[in-house]
Design an enzyme around this catalytic site. Structure first.
Site, short mmCIF file in Angstrom:
data_model
loop_
_atom_site.label_atom_id
_atom_site.label_comp_id
_atom_site.label_asym_id
_atom_site.label_seq_id
_atom_site.Cartn_x
_atom_site.Cartn_y
_atom_site.Cartn_z
N ASP A 95 2.35 -1.07 -9.45
CA ASP A 95 1.92 -1.42 -8.09
C ASP A 95 2.39 -0.32 -7.14
OD1 ASP A 95 1.00 -2.65 -5.80
OD2 ASP A 95 2.60 -4.15 -5.72
N ASN A 151 11.56 -8.80 -2.53
CA ASN A 151 11.00 -10.13 -2.82
C ASN A 151 10.92 -10.34 -4.32
OD1 ASN A 151 9.46 -12.64 -2.16
ND2 ASN A 151 7.94 -11.55 -3.40
N ASP A 194 9.37 -12.95 -8.90
CA ASP A 194 10.07 -13.14 -7.62
C ASP A 194 11.57 -13.30 -7.85
OD1 ASP A 194 7.52 -13.36 -6.31
OD2 ASP A 194 8.58 -14.48 -4.74
N ARG A 213 11.73 -0.48 5.89
CA ARG A 213 10.51 -1.25 6.08
C ARG A 213 10.61 -2.34 5.01
NH1 ARG A 213 6.22 -2.80 2.45
NH2 ARG A 213 4.27 -2.96 3.58
N ASP A 222 9.58 -5.19 2.76
CA ASP A 222 8.33 -5.65 2.15
C ASP A 222 8.27 -7.17 2.13
OD1 ASP A 222 5.99 -4.69 0.55
OD2 ASP A 222 6.90 -5.94 -1.00
N GLU A 257 7.43 -6.22 7.32
CA GLU A 257 6.03 -6.45 6.97
C GLU A 257 5.84 -7.96 6.93
OE1 GLU A 257 2.67 -6.22 3.53
OE2 GLU A 257 4.75 -6.60 3.07
N HIS A 278 -1.49 1.75 3.47
CA HIS A 278 -1.77 1.97 2.05
C HIS A 278 -2.43 0.76 1.39
CE1 HIS A 278 1.85 -0.29 2.33
NE2 HIS A 278 1.84 -0.53 1.03
N ASP A 279 -2.50 -0.36 2.11
CA ASP A 279 -3.13 -1.56 1.57
C ASP A 279 -4.54 -1.69 2.12
OD1 ASP A 279 -0.93 -2.39 0.03
OD2 ASP A 279 0.02 -3.29 1.78
C1 NOJ Z 1 3.18 -5.29 0.32
C2 NOJ Z 1 2.89 -3.86 0.03
O1 NOJ Z 1 2.44 -3.25 1.20
C3 NOJ Z 1 1.88 -3.82 -1.07
O2 NOJ Z 1 1.41 -2.52 -1.29
C4 NOJ Z 1 2.49 -4.41 -2.32
O3 NOJ Z 1 1.52 -4.50 -3.34
C5 NOJ Z 1 3.04 -5.80 -2.04
N1 NOJ Z 1 3.80 -5.89 -0.83
C6 NOJ Z 1 3.92 -6.26 -3.17
O4 NOJ Z 1 5.13 -5.56 -3.11
#
Ligand code: NOJ
Ligand code: CA
Length: 566
Positions: free
Chosen positions: A61, A103, A171, A199, A201, A243, A309-310
């Site tokens: 990921d 997380n 998790d 930052r 997550d 985030e 990036h998402d």
């Molecule tokens: C948020 C991140 O911005 C994303 O890229 C990621 O896949 C998820 N959290 C899981 O960590």
């Protein structure tokens, strides 16, 4: 005080070390390469880097599946290289914040390996288990369509484990005090190596109650204060940028009523309505979103972004609004993702139209908050829709017309470089744009410089000034006896607007244009009349250029819920 709260009037730049610059020629970006590009970043004028995950990881990921929180993935370099990098940033006055992804871990993390090996393992309770498949296993997926469930059976553990994200991201049981202590330790470690914060997550999921019996997760907001407190014991001006894609009603839970929780949050709410405004040429829902997210402690700040990036998550718009954005910016199924968003980069979404790109950037820089730029957007990079999911917008930085865009000397770059079409590196690259005074890069550099010179945006109180034309958005900021005013025309056609600056006496009579020579003088009824071209924008200072002389040392008019004197 304004210099202590550095993030209030700052320009963030987000990048991923693996796709920025490869120094050792193995096809993967690395810290040595990034270090050599710091002069570029300093020239661009950004003041902080948000560095995406770089710790050891199977990379399923894009690094958000960490297998060791205390190291650097060997593909990117060593801890030594990392410290050279933070040191290089410090020497140039650039701060670094890094992702804190706690997380979940990777399923290859030694904690998870231990945990699954036996119910008696000391790490068992670090994760979230169930003997039987929980009834809600088919709900709450973050990546619908790709991710099948939130619980998976682990053969070795002979039990089910919870994963809010992909199944290889178990998790962490963040309610476990041992896990919480470890999170603090991780922060302490990186602070020691020169970062200025994190930052964080997936914050709503980090603080949520988790478990097979949890029907409706409850957010444990107190945890946020504990994170912040620890961080500030270690380093007073370090920050957490959360985030958290949450509804405006809960924003203050994250900031804390006394400004005692997160210093920053991304403004997802405004982000979605901003794209709706750009797509519909109607600023009304954006204005509403700005008002809804207005309440925040004076020491807190929004992170204002266009793309990251998402995917561009449009889940909070109404269906009708979402359809408008899809139709305009991502009409093909292949451009959409998870049934709720668009996965493209900014420039192709806006049809590569320079006027629209400038408009979008001008908005990002002048809406309340600190702008967060995505690497490559400063030159208008495109995407590669042949790559799966969100990877389409994560291709290597395009530096020059050299092979592989100057990103690497290897013939096997870690991710294909965009080499075809109007966004191919032959056309879109840093070297070419550096030489062209009218390029997107040089425009971005100028707008960043100007943004930094208008601290009113970061610090001030704002109001949306009513016009009769929904296509035109006017915002005024007031701070320390000064005001700045911004006009944006969201429509492709020129507009004529009349408005009053809305300040007492003669203060609002003169608007000095910060970007060009055309200033505005109000008529005898205090009305400014303005003809603004399609997709046009204006940055004004209210009054003359003696504003620095007028600036007061404290903000005497700071009203509202200011938790600290601004
Ligand atoms: C948020 C991140 O911005 C994303 O890229 C990621 O896949 C998820 N959290 C899981 O960590
Ligand atoms: Ca490399």
């Amino acid at each position: 005080m304004i210099d202590d709260l550095w993030y209030k009037n700052s320009v963030f730049y987000c990048l991923s070390v693996g796709t920025y610059m490869d120094a050792n020629g193995d096809g993967i970006g690395d810290f040595k390469g990034l270090l050599r590009r710091l002069d570029y970043l300093q020239g661009l004028g950004i003041t902080a880097i948000w560095l995406m995950p770089f710790q050891p990881s199977p990379g399923k990921d894009d690094g958000y599946d960490i297998s060791d929180y205390y190291g650097v993935d060997p593909r990117y370099g060593t801890l030594g290289d990392f410290v050279e990098f933070t040191h290089g940033c410090r020497q140039r006055g650039i701060r670094v914040i890094i992702d804190l992804v706690v997380n979940h871990t990777s399923d290859t993390h030694p904690w998870f390996r231990e945990a699954r090996s036996s119910p008696d393992s000391e790490y068992r309770d670090w994760y979230v288990w169930a003997d039987k498949k929980p009834a809600n296993a088919g709900t709450g997926m973050v990546f619908p369509g790709v991710q099948k469930s939130t619980w998976s059976r682990d053969k070795e553990a002979k039990a089910w484990y919870f994963h809010r994200f992909y199944d290889f991201q178990p998790d962490l049981n963040t309610s476990n005090p041992r896990v919480q202590a470890e999170i603090l330790k991780i922060m302490g470690f990186w602070i020691q190596l020169g970062v200025s914060g994190f930052r964080m997550d997936a914050v709503p999921f980090v603080i949520a109650t988790k478990g097979a019996k949890v029907r409706t997760p409850v957010e444990q907001y107190d945890m946020l204060r504990a994170f912040r407190e620890f961080l500030q014991w270690r380093q007073g001006n370090a920050i957490i940028l959360a985030e958290a894609n949450v509804l405006p009603e809960t924003d203050m839970e994250y900031f804390g009523d006394d400004g005692d929780r997160m210093q920053m949050m991304f403004n997802f709410h405004v982000n979605q309505h901003l794209f709706y405004a750009l797509a519909s040429a109607d600023s009304r829902s954006l204005a509403k979103a700005l008002k809804a997210t207005k309440p925040r402690p004076a020491s807190a700040q929004w992170g204002l972004f266009l793309r990251n990036h998402d995917e561009l998550d449009l889940g909070r718009l109404t269906k009708a609004q979402r359809d408008v954005v899809f139709r305009n910016f991502g009409p093909d199924k292949n451009m959409q993702l998870y049934g709720r968003g668009i996965r493209r980069r900014l420039a192709p979404m806006l049809g590569g139209d320079r006027r629209r790109l400038e408009l979008a950037y001008s908005l990002m820089c002048t809406l309340p908050g600190t702008p967060v730029i995505r690497y490559g957007d400063e030159i208008g990079m495109g995407d590669n829709l042949a790559l799966p999911e969100r990877n389409c917008a994560r291709t290597p930085m395009q530096w020059s017309t050299e092979p592989h865009a100057g990103f690497t000397e290897s013939d096997k770059p870690c991710s294909a470089i965009i080499d075809k079409g109007p966004y191919g590196f032959e056309h879109v690259n840093v070297a070419k744009q550096r030489r062209d005074p009218g390029s997107m890069l040089n425009w971005t550099e100028r707008i960043i410089r100007m943004r930094k010179e208008v601290p009113e945006i970061g610090w001030g109180d704002f109001r949306v000034i009513a016009t009769r034309d929904p296509a035109v958005l006017i915002i005024r900021y007031d701070w320390r006896n000064n005001s700045a005013l911004f006009v944006h025309n969201l429509d492709e056609r020129p507009r004529e607007v009349s408005f009053a600056a809305g300040l007492p006496g003669d203060t609002g009579k003169l608007l000095v244009n910060l970007l060009s020579e055309d200033h505005s003088q109000a008529n005898e009824r205090d009305q400014h009349r303005l003809v603004i071209e399609g997709y046009g924008y204006r940055w004004y200072r209210v009054g003359g250029l003696d504003y620095l002389l007028k600036r007061s040392d404290i903000d005497t008019k700071a009203g509202g819920n200011a938790a600290h004197p601004a």
